[in-house]
Scaffold this motif. Structure first.
Motif, PDB file in Angstrom:
ATOM      1  N   CYS A 178       0.877  -1.167   0.000  1.00 46.27           N
ATOM      2  CA  CYS A 178       0.000   0.000   0.000  1.00 46.27           C
ATOM      3  C   CYS A 178       0.916   1.219   0.000  1.00 46.27           C
ATOM      4  CB  CYS A 178      -0.894  -0.026   1.227  1.00 46.27           C
ATOM      5  SG  CYS A 178      -1.894   1.457   1.485  1.00 46.27           S
ATOM      6  N   ALA A 179       0.952   1.906  -1.132  1.00 36.61           N
ATOM      7  CA  ALA A 179       1.826   3.069  -1.276  1.00 36.61           C
ATOM      8  C   ALA A 179       1.047   4.339  -0.986  1.00 36.61           C
ATOM      9  CB  ALA A 179       2.406   3.107  -2.680  1.00 36.61           C
ATOM     10  N   ALA A 180       1.569   5.144  -0.074  1.00 36.20           N
ATOM     11  CA  ALA A 180       0.899   6.374   0.342  1.00 36.20           C
ATOM     12  C   ALA A 180       1.558   7.590  -0.292  1.00 36.20           C
ATOM     13  CB  ALA A 180       0.948   6.504   1.861  1.00 36.20           C
ATOM     14  N   SER A 181       0.739   8.570  -0.644  1.00 33.82           N
ATOM     15  CA  SER A 181       1.258   9.823  -1.171  1.00 33.82           C
ATOM     16  C   SER A 181       0.320  10.955  -0.774  1.00 33.82           C
ATOM     17  CB  SER A 181       1.425   9.759  -2.688  1.00 33.82           C
ATOM     18  OG  SER A 181       0.187   9.515  -3.322  1.00 33.82           O
ATOM     19  N   GLY A 182       0.886  12.160  -0.695  1.00 30.71           N
ATOM     20  CA  GLY A 182       0.072  13.325  -0.409  1.00 30.71           C
ATOM     21  C   GLY A 182      -0.168  13.594   1.062  1.00 30.71           C
ATOM     22  N   PHE A 183       0.387  12.757   1.922  1.00 27.49           N
ATOM     23  CA  PHE A 183       0.240  12.991   3.359  1.00 27.49           C
ATOM     24  C   PHE A 183       1.391  12.297   4.076  1.00 27.49           C
ATOM     25  CE2 PHE A 183      -1.221   8.812   4.872  1.00 27.49           C
ATOM     26  CZ  PHE A 183      -1.608   8.216   3.675  1.00 27.49           C
ATOM     27  N   LEU A 209       2.656   9.590   6.245  1.00 32.24           N
ATOM     28  CA  LEU A 209       2.173   8.275   6.641  1.00 32.24           C
ATOM     29  C   LEU A 209       2.257   8.074   8.152  1.00 32.24           C
ATOM     30  CD1 LEU A 209       1.114   5.522   5.694  1.00 32.24           C
ATOM     31  CD2 LEU A 209       3.509   4.772   5.495  1.00 32.24           C
ATOM     32  N   ASP A 210       3.284   8.605   8.760  1.00 37.36           N
ATOM     33  CA  ASP A 210       3.507   8.396  10.178  1.00 37.36           C
ATOM     34  C   ASP A 210       2.404   9.004  11.046  1.00 37.36           C
ATOM     35  OD1 ASP A 210       6.015   9.179  12.645  1.00 37.36           O
ATOM     36  OD2 ASP A 210       5.024   7.272  12.215  1.00 37.36           O
ATOM     37  N   ASP A 211       1.568   9.848  10.484  1.00 38.58           N
ATOM     38  CA  ASP A 211       0.497  10.487  11.250  1.00 38.58           C
ATOM     39  C   ASP A 211      -0.776   9.650  11.323  1.00 38.58           C
ATOM     40  OD1 ASP A 211       1.211  13.897  10.108  1.00 38.58           O
ATOM     41  OD2 ASP A 211       2.080  12.674  11.723  1.00 38.58           O
ATOM     42  N   TYR A 212      -0.757   8.465  10.692  1.00 38.49           N
ATOM     43  CA  TYR A 212      -1.992   7.697  10.579  1.00 38.49           C
ATOM     44  C   TYR A 212      -1.799   6.211  10.830  1.00 38.49           C
ATOM     45  CZ  TYR A 212      -3.843  11.844   8.326  1.00 38.49           C
ATOM     46  OH  TYR A 212      -4.252  13.134   8.053  1.00 38.49           O
ATOM     47  N   ALA A 213      -2.809   5.626  11.454  1.00 37.25           N
ATOM     48  CA  ALA A 213      -2.927   4.175  11.447  1.00 37.25           C
ATOM     49  C   ALA A 213      -3.435   3.760  10.064  1.00 37.25           C
ATOM     50  CB  ALA A 213      -3.898   3.711  12.519  1.00 37.25           C
ATOM     51  N   ILE A 214      -2.995   2.610   9.610  1.00 37.78           N
ATOM     52  CA  ILE A 214      -3.381   2.088   8.301  1.00 37.78           C
ATOM     53  C   ILE A 214      -3.963   0.691   8.472  1.00 37.78           C
ATOM     54  CG2 ILE A 214      -2.594   1.429   5.997  1.00 37.78           C
ATOM     55  CD1 ILE A 214      -2.409   4.411   6.436  1.00 37.78           C
ATOM     56  N   ALA A 215      -5.033   0.430   7.769  1.00 32.60           N
ATOM     57  CA  ALA A 215      -5.666  -0.878   7.854  1.00 32.60           C
ATOM     58  C   ALA A 215      -5.831  -1.492   6.470  1.00 32.60           C
ATOM     59  CB  ALA A 215      -7.029  -0.762   8.528  1.00 32.60           C
ATOM     60  N   TRP A 216      -5.845  -2.808   6.461  1.00 29.37           N
ATOM     61  CA  TRP A 216      -6.192  -3.582   5.264  1.00 29.37           C
ATOM     62  C   TRP A 216      -7.579  -4.195   5.490  1.00 29.37           C
ATOM     63  CZ3 TRP A 216      -3.691  -4.024   0.650  1.00 29.37           C
ATOM     64  CH2 TRP A 216      -2.354  -3.629   0.581  1.00 29.37           C
ATOM     65  N   THR A 240       0.998 -11.008   8.018  1.00 29.79           N
ATOM     66  CA  THR A 240       1.801 -10.089   8.818  1.00 29.79           C
ATOM     67  C   THR A 240       1.767  -8.708   8.184  1.00 29.79           C
ATOM     68  OG1 THR A 240       3.297 -11.876   9.486  1.00 29.79           O
ATOM     69  CG2 THR A 240       4.064  -9.616   9.802  1.00 29.79           C
ATOM     70  N   ILE A 241       1.417  -7.717   8.969  1.00 28.96           N
ATOM     71  CA  ILE A 241       1.392  -6.336   8.491  1.00 28.96           C
ATOM     72  C   ILE A 241       2.631  -5.615   8.998  1.00 28.96           C
ATOM     73  CG2 ILE A 241       0.080  -5.433  10.464  1.00 28.96           C
ATOM     74  CD1 ILE A 241      -1.429  -3.620   8.475  1.00 28.96           C
ATOM     75  N   SER A 242       3.164  -4.734   8.170  1.00 20.73           N
ATOM     76  CA  SER A 242       4.315  -3.933   8.577  1.00 20.73           C
ATOM     77  C   SER A 242       4.242  -2.591   7.858  1.00 20.73           C
ATOM     78  CB  SER A 242       5.627  -4.651   8.248  1.00 20.73           C
ATOM     79  OG  SER A 242       5.745  -4.892   6.863  1.00 20.73           O
ATOM     80  N   ARG A 243       5.008  -1.640   8.351  1.00 23.08           N
ATOM     81  CA  ARG A 243       5.013  -0.323   7.731  1.00 23.08           C
ATOM     82  C   ARG A 243       6.425   0.217   7.691  1.00 23.08           C
ATOM     83  NH1 ARG A 243       0.930   3.170  10.734  1.00 23.08           N
ATOM     84  NH2 ARG A 243       1.828   4.885   9.506  1.00 23.08           N
ATOM     85  N   ASP A 244       6.693   0.974   6.641  1.00 24.89           N
ATOM     86  CA  ASP A 244       7.961   1.676   6.492  1.00 24.89           C
ATOM     87  C   ASP A 244       7.612   3.127   6.198  1.00 24.89           C
ATOM     88  OD1 ASP A 244      10.359   2.848   5.607  1.00 24.89           O
ATOM     89  OD2 ASP A 244      11.093   0.947   4.823  1.00 24.89           O
ATOM     90  N   ASN A 245       7.646   3.951   7.228  1.00 28.59           N
ATOM     91  CA  ASN A 245       7.224   5.337   7.060  1.00 28.59           C
ATOM     92  C   ASN A 245       8.167   6.113   6.152  1.00 28.59           C
ATOM     93  OD1 ASN A 245       4.938   5.073   8.739  1.00 28.59           O
ATOM     94  ND2 ASN A 245       6.227   5.326  10.551  1.00 28.59           N
ATOM     95  N   THR A 246       9.415   5.710   6.127  1.00 27.10           N
ATOM     96  CA  THR A 246      10.386   6.384   5.253  1.00 27.10           C
ATOM     97  C   THR A 246      10.042   6.143   3.788  1.00 27.10           C
ATOM     98  OG1 THR A 246      12.112   6.170   6.922  1.00 27.10           O
ATOM     99  CG2 THR A 246      12.813   6.575   4.651  1.00 27.10           C
ATOM    100  N   LYS A 247       9.671   4.900   3.488  1.00 21.82           N
ATOM    101  CA  LYS A 247       9.310   4.550   2.112  1.00 21.82           C
ATOM    102  C   LYS A 247       7.826   4.808   1.843  1.00 21.82           C
ATOM    103  CE  LYS A 247      12.880   1.019   1.573  1.00 21.82           C
ATOM    104  NZ  LYS A 247      13.164  -0.412   1.258  1.00 21.82           N
ATOM    105  N   LYS A 248       7.077   5.227   2.884  1.00 16.43           N
ATOM    106  CA  LYS A 248       5.660   5.528   2.758  1.00 16.43           C
ATOM    107  C   LYS A 248       4.877   4.320   2.233  1.00 16.43           C
ATOM    108  CE  LYS A 248       4.289   9.660   2.260  1.00 16.43           C
ATOM    109  NZ  LYS A 248       3.847  10.986   1.786  1.00 16.43           N
ATOM    110  N   THR A 249       5.158   3.175   2.838  1.00 19.07           N
ATOM    111  CA  THR A 249       4.538   1.936   2.371  1.00 19.07           C
ATOM    112  C   THR A 249       4.095   1.089   3.555  1.00 19.07           C
ATOM    113  OG1 THR A 249       5.930   1.918   0.390  1.00 19.07           O
ATOM    114  CG2 THR A 249       4.900  -0.156   1.011  1.00 19.07           C
ATOM    115  N   VAL A 250       2.934   0.484   3.404  1.00 17.70           N
ATOM    116  CA  VAL A 250       2.456  -0.513   4.355  1.00 17.70           C
ATOM    117  C   VAL A 250       2.331  -1.829   3.590  1.00 17.70           C
ATOM    118  CG1 VAL A 250       0.600  -1.216   5.893  1.00 17.70           C
ATOM    119  CG2 VAL A 250       1.273   1.189   5.756  1.00 17.70           C
TER     120      VAL A 250
END
Length: 132
Positions: free
Chosen positions: A22-27, A29-36, A69-79
């Protein structure tokens, strides 16, 4: 422009694995919880997993616990959602969304999977088919 874009879906045999992104743009990412979430034909949208910002607290739906397994990389803006031992019942369109209501950074254990109105910026989804 705020956007979430899912990728990585496809067709796999039972017992196989897929890795969704899940690639994030325009905001930020670290400011939000992300769900699938996922939605199979004729069924309601179902919570799969949620990851909080900050401490990275994770929750999983009962049917996927121990396999996904869910993971996030805020630097890469990806979950990422790593899915192992896939079964035919995992066949669905998978969506990611960010939490925009309430405490935006945190997934609450009793509500993350059922209060879809807490989420926004839904992606268009990626299709996963598990079939032999």
């Amino acid at each position: 422009q705020v956007q979430l874009v899912e990728s990585g879906g496809g067709r796999v045999q039972p017992g196989g694995s897929l890795r969704l992104s899940c690639a994030a743009s325009g905001f930020t990412l670290d400011d939000y919880a992300i769900a699938w979430f996922r939605q199979a034909p004729g069924k309601e949208r179902e919570g799969v997993s949620c990851i909080s910002s900050g401490d990275g607290t994770r929750f999983y739906g009962g049917s996927v616990k121990g396999r996904f397994t869910i993971s996030r990389d805020n630097t890469k803006k990806t979950v990422t959602l790593q899915m192992n031992n896939l079964q035919p019942e995992d066949t669905a369109v998978y969506y990611c969304a960010r939490k925009v209501q309430g405490q935006r950074t945190y997934c609450y254990p009793s509500t993350w999977y059922r209060q879809l109105s807490d989420y926004g910026s839904w992606g268009k989804g990626t299709l996963v088919i598990v079939s032999s």
